[in-house]
Design a protein around this motif. Structure first.
Motif, PDB file in Angstrom:
ATOM      1  N   TYR A  66       1.663   0.829  -8.471  1.00  0.00           N
ATOM      2  CA  TYR A  66       2.463   0.606  -7.771  1.00  0.00           C
ATOM      3  C   TYR A  66       3.657   0.542  -8.444  1.00  0.00           C
ATOM      4  O   TYR A  66       4.719   0.396  -7.355  1.00  0.00           O
ATOM      5  N   GLY A  87      -3.874  -5.842  -9.825  1.00  0.00           N
ATOM      6  CA  GLY A  87      -3.894  -4.573  -8.739  1.00  0.00           C
ATOM      7  C   GLY A  87      -3.452  -5.045  -7.194  1.00  0.00           C
ATOM      8  O   GLY A  87      -2.833  -4.397  -6.950  1.00  0.00           O
ATOM      9  N   SER A 118      -3.762   2.343 -10.863  1.00  0.00           N
ATOM     10  CA  SER A 118      -3.212   0.825 -10.496  1.00  0.00           C
ATOM     11  C   SER A 118      -1.453   0.879 -10.139  1.00  0.00           C
ATOM     12  O   SER A 118      -0.860   0.820  -9.237  1.00  0.00           O
ATOM     13  N   TRP A 152      -6.666   2.331  -6.265  1.00  0.00           N
ATOM     14  CA  TRP A 152      -7.966   2.718  -8.020  1.00  0.00           C
ATOM     15  C   TRP A 152      -7.865   0.896  -7.936  1.00  0.00           C
ATOM     16  O   TRP A 152      -8.725   0.172  -9.140  1.00  0.00           O
ATOM     17  N   ALA A 153      -7.586   0.277  -7.750  1.00  0.00           N
ATOM     18  CA  ALA A 153      -7.765  -1.623  -7.993  1.00  0.00           C
ATOM     19  C   ALA A 153      -9.085  -1.314  -6.997  1.00  0.00           C
ATOM     20  O   ALA A 153     -10.030  -2.480  -7.479  1.00  0.00           O
ATOM     21  N   ALA A 163      -1.914   2.357  -4.982  1.00  0.00           N
ATOM     22  CA  ALA A 163      -2.099   1.258  -6.136  1.00  0.00           C
ATOM     23  C   ALA A 163      -4.053   0.224  -5.995  1.00  0.00           C
ATOM     24  O   ALA A 163      -4.476   0.140  -6.219  1.00  0.00           O
TER      25      ALA A 163
END
Length: 468
Positions: free
Chosen positions: A247, A279, A243, A258-259, A255
């Motif tokens: 970013y 994240g 993440s 993934w977070a 980002a």
């Protein structure tokens, strides 16, 4: 005696390693740590007079860099051929009588398995199962090395990050070589754990160096290994790093993705603190999602209060869950993107003692740049103070460790102050920034950046466009 295919295999392995029979014996003894194999025994193995025990095969495999299972399988086949040959010789001595009995009949010969295992075979099998090419003490030493690297990474001088990245790569290589050998389950699980975390740390180091393609590769490796042993903590940590990489590439959608994927694995896990505030909150803030940002920050603070986490300002690269100071330091970045000057200054005041005593130059620089940025872009401005903070960061960064996010935020500060570009303070900071950016180590860092087509955190498509 004719050479058996297994003996031929042993000859090929020895010659492939470029060894004489005496050197092969020495290599096997080095692997086992005992002087038990001689050149004469190597000769006997290679002319089919004897077949190594399963225990010895473990060390032959280690010495030759091949699979223990493969050698044991081929040795078992060689023993079967030997038994069949011996059985054939015995049968030939009474061939006349047996010929009469079997004359005119077609009989399928089936090898009869013994009813019980031999105690000797059981012992040999146990030796193989418990044999290992690495001791628990060695695994602990590798874990200690990784912890030391994490502790020194942010404070080990201007070239520290690059030297420690090289050391971490060597550690990863050594662990992977050990994984090619044989270990009992307990050793192998620990070896997988250390190896996966080493890869995860390399993924974070790659973000700091702007090598985002390597971040993806290292984190993918870390996740695959951690999943295999059920190491949820490392899996979630790697998601946080993926993440972070997205970013800084400017791919805010990835980002968030993934977070969110990491949080969904275990929303109440302490590793979810980092995923929420480092994240999710920062990416949502850059997208202008105020409600989502505040919700993520509050979730991180709530998890921090509910878990027994460190009260210190842990290193950015630490594998530990975030404590409150690190959580608030990341929350500041989210509030900067939202222009919340009061919240930034409130959080900064709350962690100022931790930041001032931190050994991490990066933490001090990043917090200072965040505060400076909100002072020129937020609801309440103080341009003079902002530029003073920016110049101080540039001075500190002359000798301290350098990471890409410091360079990016230093330039972001200058862009944020464009409304005051004619003031003396902003002109002075701009000149200092240009001179600093032109130093060899800053240029080397920025020119090595690998970005996707989506661009960096500023939204531009060129890897170094944000420097202009």
């Amino acid at each position: 005696m004719a050479t058996d295919p297994f003996a031929e295999l042993l000859i090929q392995l020895r010659k492939g390693a470029g060894r004489t029979q005496e050197q092969q014996a020495d290599a096997i003894n080095a692997a086992s740590g005992r002087e038990t194999v001689t050149r004469r025994e190597i000769t006997r193995y290679e002319n089919s007079r004897t077949i190594p025990t399963n225990h010895t095969l473990v060390y032959i495999a280690m010495a030759c860099g091949t699979s223990t299972e493969c050698l044991q399988r081929e040795a078992a086949a060689a023993r079967a051929r030997r038994r069949q040959s011996a059985q054939g010789e015995g049968e030939s001595q009474d061939s006349t009588k047996r010929h009469t009995l079997l004359e005119g009949a077609v009989v399928d010969t089936v090898a009869v398995e013994p009813l019980w295992d031999s105690p000797v075979d059981i012992t040999s099998t146990l030796d193989v199962l418990l044999a290992s090419n690495t001791a628990l003490a060695a695994l602990q030493a590798s874990s200690d090395v990784l912890l030391r690297i994490i502790e020194e990474y942010e404070s080990d001088g201007p070239t520290g990050p690059f030297q420690l990245a090289a050391e971490t790569r060597r550690l990863r290589s050594r662990l992977h070589k050990l994984l090619q050998g044989h270990q009992p389950p307990s050793h192998r699980t620990e070896l997988f754990r250390i190896a996966s975390r080493t890869s995860a740390v390399l993924g974070y180091m790659a973000v700091n160096a702007g090598r985002h393609n390597l971040t993806t590769a290292y984190c993918t490796e870390a996740v695959a290994m951690a999943v295999d042993i059920g190491d949820l903590e490392t899996v979630m940590w790697a998601h946080g790093t993926l993440s972070l990489s997205a970013y800084y590439r400017g791919n805010l959608t990835d980002a968030v993705r993934w977070a969110s994927a990491g949080i969904d694995l275990a929303p109440d896990h302490p590793q979810a603190i980092r995923l929420q505030v480092n994240g999710l909150a920062r990416a949502l803030a850059r997208q202008g999602d105020r409600p989502g940002t505040l919700k993520a920050i509050l979730a991180a603070e709530d998890l921090t209060a509910r878990h027994d986490v460190s009260s210190a300002l842990t290193p950015c690269i630490s594998l530990e869950p975030y404590g409150l100071p690190r959580t608030l330091a990341n929350a500041i970045t989210g509030h900067v993107a939202l222009g919340d000057t009061a919240d930034v200054l409130r959080y900064e005041n709350e962690i100022s003692g931790h930041v001032a005593t931190s050994e991490s130059d990066w933490t001090r620089s990043l917090v200072a740049l965040d505060v400076a940025t909100v002072l020129v872009s937020g609801r309440s401005t103080d341009v003079e103070q902002a530029m003073l903070l920016g110049c101080q960061v540039l001075d500190d960064a002359q000798q301290g460790p350098l990471i890409l996010s410091v360079v990016q935020r230093a330039h972001a500060l200058h862009r944020s102050a464009k409304s005051w570009k004619e003031t003396a303070a902003v002109r002075e900071y701009g000149e200092a920034l240009r001179a600093w950016s032109d130093t060899p180590r800053v240029r080397q860092l920025t020119e090595s950046v690998t970005m996707s087509a989506s661009g960096d955190a500023s939204g531009r498509t060129s890897p170094t466009e944000w420097l202009r």
